[in-house]
Design an enzyme around this catalytic site. Sequence first.
Site, PDB file in Angstrom:
ATOM      1  N   GLU A 176     -10.208   0.530   0.591  1.00 35.07           N
ATOM      2  CA  GLU A 176     -11.200   1.341  -0.505  1.00 35.07           C
ATOM      3  C   GLU A 176     -10.571   2.022  -1.507  1.00 35.07           C
ATOM      4  O   GLU A 176     -10.862   2.245  -2.594  1.00 35.07           O
ATOM      5  CB  GLU A 176     -12.087   2.024   0.259  1.00 35.07           C
ATOM      6  CG  GLU A 176     -13.290   2.680  -0.533  1.00 35.07           C
ATOM      7  CD  GLU A 176     -12.934   4.022  -1.119  1.00 35.07           C
ATOM      8  OE1 GLU A 176     -13.439   4.384  -1.916  1.00 35.07           O
ATOM      9  OE2 GLU A 176     -11.844   4.555  -0.801  1.00 35.07           O
ATOM     10  N   GLU A 177      -9.260   2.514  -1.096  1.00 38.49           N
ATOM     11  CA  GLU A 177      -8.253   3.379  -2.178  1.00 38.49           C
ATOM     12  C   GLU A 177      -7.970   2.666  -3.175  1.00 38.49           C
ATOM     13  O   GLU A 177      -7.487   2.958  -4.052  1.00 38.49           O
ATOM     14  CB  GLU A 177      -7.229   3.898  -1.224  1.00 38.49           C
ATOM     15  CG  GLU A 177      -7.687   5.032  -0.189  1.00 38.49           C
ATOM     16  CD  GLU A 177      -8.465   6.113  -0.648  1.00 38.49           C
ATOM     17  OE1 GLU A 177      -8.720   6.429  -2.096  1.00 38.49           O
ATOM     18  OE2 GLU A 177      -8.639   7.051   0.086  1.00 38.49           O
ATOM     19  N   GLU A 230     -18.020   9.173   3.813  1.00 39.81           N
ATOM     20  CA  GLU A 230     -16.917  10.079   2.999  1.00 39.81           C
ATOM     21  C   GLU A 230     -17.306  11.583   2.867  1.00 39.81           C
ATOM     22  O   GLU A 230     -18.467  11.779   3.273  1.00 39.81           O
ATOM     23  CB  GLU A 230     -17.041   9.693   1.519  1.00 39.81           C
ATOM     24  CG  GLU A 230     -16.511   8.187   1.262  1.00 39.81           C
ATOM     25  CD  GLU A 230     -14.986   8.100   0.986  1.00 39.81           C
ATOM     26  OE1 GLU A 230     -14.294   8.948   1.314  1.00 39.81           O
ATOM     27  OE2 GLU A 230     -14.536   6.921   0.573  1.00 39.81           O
ATOM     28  N   ASP A 235      -8.272   2.849   5.294  1.00 40.93           N
ATOM     29  CA  ASP A 235      -6.917   2.912   4.683  1.00 40.93           C
ATOM     30  C   ASP A 235      -6.982   4.496   4.100  1.00 40.93           C
ATOM     31  O   ASP A 235      -7.781   5.059   4.054  1.00 40.93           O
ATOM     32  CB  ASP A 235      -6.908   2.100   3.372  1.00 40.93           C
ATOM     33  CG  ASP A 235      -7.861   2.160   2.458  1.00 40.93           C
ATOM     34  OD1 ASP A 235      -8.797   2.270   2.920  1.00 40.93           O
ATOM     35  OD2 ASP A 235      -7.423   1.894   1.241  1.00 40.93           O
ATOM     36  N   ASP A 259     -10.351  12.004   4.049  1.00 41.26           N
ATOM     37  CA  ASP A 259     -10.543  10.772   3.369  1.00 41.26           C
ATOM     38  C   ASP A 259     -10.000   9.571   3.939  1.00 41.26           C
ATOM     39  O   ASP A 259      -8.962   9.151   3.738  1.00 41.26           O
ATOM     40  CB  ASP A 259      -9.965  10.925   1.988  1.00 41.26           C
ATOM     41  CG  ASP A 259     -10.176  10.008   0.801  1.00 41.26           C
ATOM     42  OD1 ASP A 259     -11.083   9.147   1.125  1.00 41.26           O
ATOM     43  OD2 ASP A 259      -9.709   9.771  -0.062  1.00 41.26           O
ATOM     44  N   HIS A 263     -13.886   3.572   5.170  1.00 40.50           N
ATOM     45  CA  HIS A 263     -12.646   2.875   4.945  1.00 40.50           C
ATOM     46  C   HIS A 263     -11.635   3.438   5.861  1.00 40.50           C
ATOM     47  O   HIS A 263     -11.727   4.601   6.132  1.00 40.50           O
ATOM     48  CB  HIS A 263     -12.250   2.947   3.340  1.00 40.50           C
ATOM     49  CG  HIS A 263     -11.993   4.283   2.958  1.00 40.50           C
ATOM     50  ND1 HIS A 263     -10.733   4.817   3.191  1.00 40.50           N
ATOM     51  CD2 HIS A 263     -12.694   5.211   2.389  1.00 40.50           C
ATOM     52  CE1 HIS A 263     -10.818   6.072   2.461  1.00 40.50           C
ATOM     53  NE2 HIS A 263     -11.809   6.358   2.140  1.00 40.50           N
TER      54      HIS A 263
END
Length: 785
Positions: free
Chosen positions: A544-545, A568, A484, A512, A482
């Site tokens: 994703e967050e 991740e 974001d 992250d 991801h």
Amino acid sequence: MSPPPPPQPPQPSSSPSPSSSSSSGSPHRRPLYFNPVAATKDWAAPPNQDLPDIARFHQRFPGYRPTPLVSLPSVARDAGVGAVHVKNESDRCGLPAFKILGASWGTYRAVASRLRLPPAAAPATLAALRQALASSSSSSSPPLTLYAATDGNHGRAVARMASLLGVAAEIHVPCCMKHETIDLIRQEGARVVVSTRDYDAAMQEAFAASQHSQGLLIQDCSFGDYTEVPQWIVDGYGTMHHEIDQQLGGQSPDLVISPVGVGSFAHSVVTHYRAPGSTCQVMSVEPDTAACLWKRLVRGEETSVHSAPTIMAGLECSTISERSWPVLQKGINVSATVSDFEAHEACETLHQLGVDAGPCGAATLAALRRLSADDKAALGLNESSVVVLLSTEGLRSYDVPRDVSDEDPVDLTRALVGINSANPALGSHPGPGETEIAKFICSWFEHRDIDAHWVEPVKGRPSVVAVVKGRGGGKRLLLNGHIDTVTLEGYDGDPLDPRIDNGKLYGRGSADMKSGVAAQMVTAANVKKRQLAGDVVVTTVADEEFKSLGTVNVLEAGWRADAAIVSECTDMAVVRSHKGFVWLEIDVHGVAAHGSRPDLGYDAIAKSGHVLVELDRYSEQLQRRKADPVVGPPSAHASLIRGGEEVSSYPAKCTITLERRTVPGESPTLVEREIRDILDRVAAATPGFRYDVRVTFHRPPFHMAEDAPLTQLVWKHAKSVTRGEPAIGGAPFWTDCALLLEAGIPSILFGPRGEGFHAKDEFVYTDSIVQTAQILTQLAEEFCA
């Protein structure tokens, strides 16, 4: 006539190998293509027979004067040739680009044809044509409306022609066009229609809008049986080449470098400089992210994939004009693409040399800089050769792009961290979203000739799918990450400063998970060189967050694979299981009343305290439950509470937002039932208590077996690179692994070592980024072999 077909992004295909080059940029960038068809000596372009008449027409055009041909001796020295000249089109008849040459002649011929004026009797001036138009119109037959689609300069030129002829103009533009460019077109008196999609869609919409008795499409791209006007526009550009001939004193250049776009201008260049008896060669240049000519020459693809926007807006096209293609196919000697950053650097150079070039025009200098010593030898260039650069637009504003040449995973992580991609759905100050970082990622992939598909069903929330196409017969591996981040608020220091200290790279998103994304991008570049049997697909996704909109969009678009890795940060552990979650909202209902009337009011906030106490007990009970052997026990916490209107009133409602983390085997239905049981107990013990509860969102847990082939494959390569014994286990947080597995794609979570997720200080260990890229590369080589 038939409308232009909608663009269909093709899958990459096998093709003849283009020539490699030691040019600038990444060592693994998209190579130059030396066209073997154009190298034959038995082909010459059909000449522009009307060029003398066209030149005379333009010489009588309002504001006409030849644009300068500027000598650049310092550029020639750097290039190792005798002379480099740039044709400076920064002021052509009062407009900041060359487009008026084609638009004026094309409109002139199209209107005269619509009025059924025979060529010999056609008006010799615009004033005469305007008079003929006025005479032909009546209350039953209103004047014409000119239509066009544009990335800026062509539409403005058509609007100028409409103004000069006293008719209306309607110009269709892509969704990403800058407001100041739209304003310039409107200032010419045109109506501007902004498409919800890209340039090719705007062209379809302009065509559809022009289909009435008084509509006239003035477009520089041919399609179907719409060929006559585009050819007139191609012919109109010939005045520029006529001027260059005079400015060079009859000397023929050895190489002319032309921008492409839809191909009409390059068509005119080939027509003039590859005419019978000419020895001049033509080099084309396009943006990395809009390489429709390169991809058609090399791969035979008629339509390019929809990739990132480019600062070379006038060249941002995905389809070559049908009428221009046969000429370009035979007449372009060498095809090149350049990055936005290279075009920007070329702009800076030309500005220093007194040429006010925009990025479309400066791209020709960037292309010249791509030529290595071997490339120049192949073209027959030497210290006496003459090169002409066609700079097609003047200085204009654009967002300064980032360099996409670096393939070091640590430096790439730093570049990603430096881009603010905070999620707009999170934080007290919503972030800008993923558009800018998606542009960078698309550009990075396309620079390396890796097709990058722009996936954006929700405006402003793009994801990028990059495909390294295999030879065939192998399995497909999907790498997911991801792009974001959580909010920048609360970060200790500058969250966008990717500083390195003592082996740690700091910044929001470093752990992250921009380090994992960087490792995956480098993996794609690595495996492209190895030409594996199977495909490697990298999905860099939005949101994703929050709700994982990006991975949902990618899956809904049909992207699938035989296995997936989500990178991740896992401290180099192989994570085969993690928790899911359920979000719920509880409304506790009160009765609104004046604060002085407890006999009338019922305090929803105070009664919510009973719920919070029970939720606290529930959370403690969950921790005492029998834990899942991999991810541990479930958990719950109250995340948000909202209620009340003002201090002197009893609140009528209080809403508690609750998050419940789930383990394998638990469902949203089970969780809702447990929460309802709690609320029913509170209601039984609290007079007047009323509530509503609802599940607002949920995601499933994720679980893969320890002995699953993918689990063991990841562990094997992690062990090989780290020379240790990587842990195999679970994680308490949620990732897109759950969605991928739910879609039938076996998945594993594996990535670098990092700390400070969502915290005030976040970092990733730089050595682990390098190792992750090595592990993913080895894994892909085996899995896709």
